[in-house]
Design a protein around this motif. Sequence first.
Motif, PDB file in Angstrom:
ATOM      1  N   VAL A 154      39.238  41.581  50.986  1.00  0.00           N
ATOM      2  CA  VAL A 154      39.501  40.602  52.053  1.00  0.00           C
ATOM      3  C   VAL A 154      39.238  39.187  51.560  1.00  0.00           C
ATOM      4  CG1 VAL A 154      38.825  39.846  54.359  1.00  0.00           C
ATOM      5  CG2 VAL A 154      39.013  42.284  53.860  1.00  0.00           C
ATOM      6  N   CYS A 155      38.159  39.014  50.809  1.00  0.00           N
ATOM      7  CA  CYS A 155      37.811  37.673  50.307  1.00  0.00           C
ATOM      8  C   CYS A 155      38.859  37.125  49.339  1.00  0.00           C
ATOM      9  CB  CYS A 155      36.443  37.715  49.623  1.00  0.00           C
ATOM     10  SG  CYS A 155      35.064  37.976  50.762  1.00  0.00           S
ATOM     11  N   VAL A 156      39.579  38.004  48.674  1.00  0.00           N
ATOM     12  CA  VAL A 156      40.634  37.565  47.759  1.00  0.00           C
ATOM     13  C   VAL A 156      41.929  37.273  48.518  1.00  0.00           C
ATOM     14  CG1 VAL A 156      42.106  38.274  45.838  1.00  0.00           C
ATOM     15  CG2 VAL A 156      39.654  38.724  45.755  1.00  0.00           C
TER      16      VAL A 156
ATOM     17  N   TRP B  62      45.096  43.188  54.750  1.00  0.00           N
ATOM     18  CA  TRP B  62      45.169  41.815  54.242  1.00  0.00           C
ATOM     19  C   TRP B  62      46.088  41.705  53.034  1.00  0.00           C
ATOM     20  CZ3 TRP B  62      43.949  37.533  56.641  1.00  0.00           C
ATOM     21  CH2 TRP B  62      43.086  37.611  57.733  1.00  0.00           C
TER      22      TRP B  62
ATOM     23  N   SER C  45      40.868  46.281  55.509  1.00  0.00           N
ATOM     24  CA  SER C  45      40.890  45.514  54.258  1.00  0.00           C
ATOM     25  C   SER C  45      42.246  45.603  53.578  1.00  0.00           C
ATOM     26  CB  SER C  45      39.783  46.009  53.318  1.00  0.00           C
ATOM     27  OG  SER C  45      40.011  47.365  52.932  1.00  0.00           O
TER      28      SER C  45
ATOM     29  N   ALA D 291      42.529  37.006  51.971  1.00  0.00           N
ATOM     30  CA  ALA D 291      42.516  36.149  53.161  1.00  0.00           C
ATOM     31  C   ALA D 291      42.735  34.672  52.828  1.00  0.00           C
ATOM     32  CB  ALA D 291      41.212  36.355  53.929  1.00  0.00           C
ATOM     33  N   PRO D 292      42.055  34.090  51.826  1.00  0.00           N
ATOM     34  CA  PRO D 292      42.316  32.674  51.516  1.00  0.00           C
ATOM     35  C   PRO D 292      43.754  32.410  51.070  1.00  0.00           C
ATOM     36  CG  PRO D 292      40.245  33.389  50.543  1.00  0.00           C
ATOM     37  CD  PRO D 292      40.934  34.620  51.028  1.00  0.00           C
TER      38      PRO D 292
ATOM     39  N   LEU E 247      35.316  44.418  51.314  1.00  0.00           N
ATOM     40  CA  LEU E 247      35.060  43.014  51.620  1.00  0.00           C
ATOM     41  C   LEU E 247      35.560  42.101  50.507  1.00  0.00           C
ATOM     42  CD1 LEU E 247      31.480  43.225  53.192  1.00  0.00           C
ATOM     43  CD2 LEU E 247      33.701  43.120  54.353  1.00  0.00           C
ATOM     44  N   ALA E 248      35.445  42.554  49.264  1.00  0.00           N
ATOM     45  CA  ALA E 248      35.966  41.760  48.150  1.00  0.00           C
ATOM     46  C   ALA E 248      37.477  41.615  48.248  1.00  0.00           C
ATOM     47  CB  ALA E 248      35.574  42.410  46.820  1.00  0.00           C
TER      48      ALA E 248
END
Length: 283
Positions: free
Chosen positions: A269-271, A186, A183, A273-274, A266-267
Amino acid sequence: MTVVQAEADARQTPPKRRDTDTPGEHWGNSNLFTQTMALTNRSIRPYLQVGVVIVTFVEPLVMLLMFAGVLKTLGDVPGMSGDMEYIDNLAPAIMIITAVAAGAQAGNGLINDLRNDVITRFHTLPIHRFSVLLARSFADAARSLYQLIAVAVLAALIFGFAPPGGFLGVIGAILMSALVGWSMSWIFIMMAALLRNGDVLRMITTLLTFPLLFASNAFVPPESMPTGLRVIAEGNPISYANDAVRSMVAGSASVSELLTTVAVCLALVCVCAPISKRSFRVM
C-alpha cells in the motif's frame, strides 16, 4: 405596513443561506476521514442492489462446488497436510482468491467513475482527492468481506468446514484475507490511475491475477508440481498469504508469520498509494 415598504424591507434583508445554495460548503468543512466515509458509502450502494448481492454470494458458492467437489481427490497428493481435511485447506485458499478478485474490481470501479465524469465533478469540489481513492479501496474491501463470510458459512454448511483453529481461527482468516485483498486493490487502483483505459486494465488484470492465483499453493502443494512451476509457486506472494491464512484456521499461526504478512501488505500500500495519488491529480 404598505406593500411598497414590505418590498423595500425584502430587498434590504438578504435571504437565508441554504445548504443547496452552496453545494461545496459541506465538503469544505469536512476532513479526510468524513469525506472518505461519505464517498465509501456512495461506492457501496451499487453493491447492495438485489441482483448484485445474489451474484456476490453465488460466486464463492460456485468456486466451492467446483474445487471442493472436482478436486477433492487432491487431498491425497503428496505434500498435502494430512492433519486437516481437503476442504479445510481449500477454504482458506478460496478466501484469498475471493479477496484478490474483489480487490481487482477497484481499478474497474475507478475507470467507470472516470467515464461517467464523476471524477471530473469531484475535482471541482473542495475535497481531498486522495479520499476518492481511499473510498474506492474501502468499498471493494467491504464487498470482499461479506463474500469471505459467505465462503466460510457455505463451506461449513455444505462441506463440513470445521478447522482445528475453530471460530477464532476462521475470523482471523477472514480478516487476513480481507487485508490481502485490500492491499492488492491498490495495485489495480494505481494501474487505473496510470492507464485510464478500462479495456487495457481488464486485460492486464486477467494476465496478472490468473498466474498469481493458480501458480500458487492454493490447490496443490508445490512439491507435487513440475520443477519450473514449483519455483514460481514457492516465490509467489499469494502462496505466503495462503500459508498465513491456513495456519490461522489450523490454529498454528506464529506471530512472526502473521506480522510478516501484515508488513508485506502495508508495504504494498505504501508503494502503490502515493503513485496512485500523484497520477490521480492530473486526471
